[in-house]
Write a protein that holds these residues in place. Structure first.
Motif, PDB file in Angstrom:
ATOM      1  N   HIS A 179      45.066  29.431  36.675  1.00 35.25           N
ATOM      2  CA  HIS A 179      44.687  30.816  36.375  1.00 35.25           C
ATOM      3  C   HIS A 179      44.331  30.982  34.891  1.00 35.25           C
ATOM      4  CE1 HIS A 179      46.066  31.882  40.357  1.00 35.25           C
ATOM      5  NE2 HIS A 179      47.236  31.348  40.115  1.00 35.25           N
ATOM      6  N   VAL A 251      37.839  37.883  37.506  1.00 41.49           N
ATOM      7  CA  VAL A 251      38.327  39.258  37.506  1.00 41.49           C
ATOM      8  C   VAL A 251      37.139  40.213  37.393  1.00 41.49           C
ATOM      9  CG1 VAL A 251      39.772  40.922  36.252  1.00 41.49           C
ATOM     10  CG2 VAL A 251      40.519  38.540  36.511  1.00 41.49           C
ATOM     11  N   ARG A 277      44.777  39.899  40.923  1.00 38.20           N
ATOM     12  CA  ARG A 277      44.159  40.494  39.737  1.00 38.20           C
ATOM     13  C   ARG A 277      42.665  40.739  39.893  1.00 38.20           C
ATOM     14  NH1 ARG A 277      43.804  36.141  34.780  1.00 38.20           N
ATOM     15  NH2 ARG A 277      43.003  34.344  35.919  1.00 38.20           N
TER      16      ARG A 277
END
Length: 278
Positions: A179, A251, A277
């Motif tokens: 991530h 994102v 997210r």
């Protein structure tokens, strides 16, 4: 309405003040040829080393029904990696906002319009799905495989370098993810945050080296799609795996998120899949 034609970023709406349209205008879509960014990676448009798609979600889609009542939905778009053009994200947002005060007879009419306009800009068929804002299909999930992010490593390099990629002799089949992916918009310099999944069969990748490599994109300026292709081509060249899949889940920014994936022929990603997210 203007015609769709690929141009340079010099004339793109990204990074400029924009008047938001109130009525439908397909000419707002701004195609960008993929070839220019692929050439430095040694990727030939005539013989792509991968298959794949760019999957987009739009969370700010609204239009008027035939009686003038506002309607809302979340849209999922799938743009093939072998299309000659990608579509610049701000122009895509402006285009979607042009439906805000536009009356349409049905959801089917909206889908047909979106598919036709996006295909004209991309130069290839684009699929469109509409979801309710609370649809279970949009529920967040987790990336499969082992996460690299807890590795205790020292990092000093924040520009992409395939030298970090080290392989062993053992042949393995594994799925890894991180991530910690971050790159930057090539026009505005704004940060693009994402997660990346790598699934492969081939010589074992050194996990610390792989994590350093992914982190090395932190100051790199490029579009999401090209970052994924960069990662794919570096892994293919350095590790020479039998099978390889690279998928990023970025994102959202401006109501749009993008999840490009590239794989060797026969590979398919774990789609649909959205992260918390996103």
């Amino acid at each position: 309405m203007t015609s769709h034609r690929p141009e340079t970023l010099e004339h793109a709406p990204l990074g400029r003040d924009s008047a938001y349209p109130e009525h439908y205008d397909a000419g707002l879509l701004y195609p960008i040829p993929r070839a220019a960014n692929r050439a430095p990676l040694g990727i030939s448009e005539e013989a792509l080393p991968f298959v794949g798609e760019d999957e987009w979600h739009a969370f700010e889609l609204s239009w008027l029904n035939a009686r003038g009542k506002p309607m809302v939905a979340v849209a999922r778009f799938r743009l093939p990696a072998d299309s000659p053009n990608l579509i610049e994200s701000k122009s895509w947002k402006l285009y979607l906002n042009s439906f805000n005060q536009t009356r349409l007879e049905s959801r089917e009419a909206l889908i047909a319009t979106l598919e036709a306009d996006l295909a004209a800009a991309a130069g290839a068929p684009v699929t469109v799905e509409l979801f309710g804002v609370d649809d279970a299909a949009l529920a967040p999930q987790r990336l499969p495989g082992d996460c690299l992010d807890d590795l205790d490593i020292e990092v000093n390099d924040y520009t992409p370098s395939a030298e970090h990629l080290v392989v062993g002799e053992a042949i393995v089949e594994e799925t890894l993810h991180s991530h910690l992916l971050k790159s930057n918009c090539p026009v505005t310099g704004q940060p693009d945050w994402g997660s990346v999944l790598i699934r492969y069969r081939g010589p074992r990748l050194d996990r610390e080296g792989l994590l350093r490599y992914l982190i090395s994109y932190r100051q790199h300026q490029d579009f999401h799609e090209h970052c994924v292709e960069h990662i794919f081509t570096d892994l293919l060249a350095r590790a020479r795996p039998e099978r390889l899949l690279v998928m990023a889940r970025y994102v959202r920014r401006g109501g749009l998120d993008i999840s490009p994936w590239r794989g060797t022929p026969g590979e398919t990603p774990p789609l649909p899949l959205r992260l918390a997210r996103q």
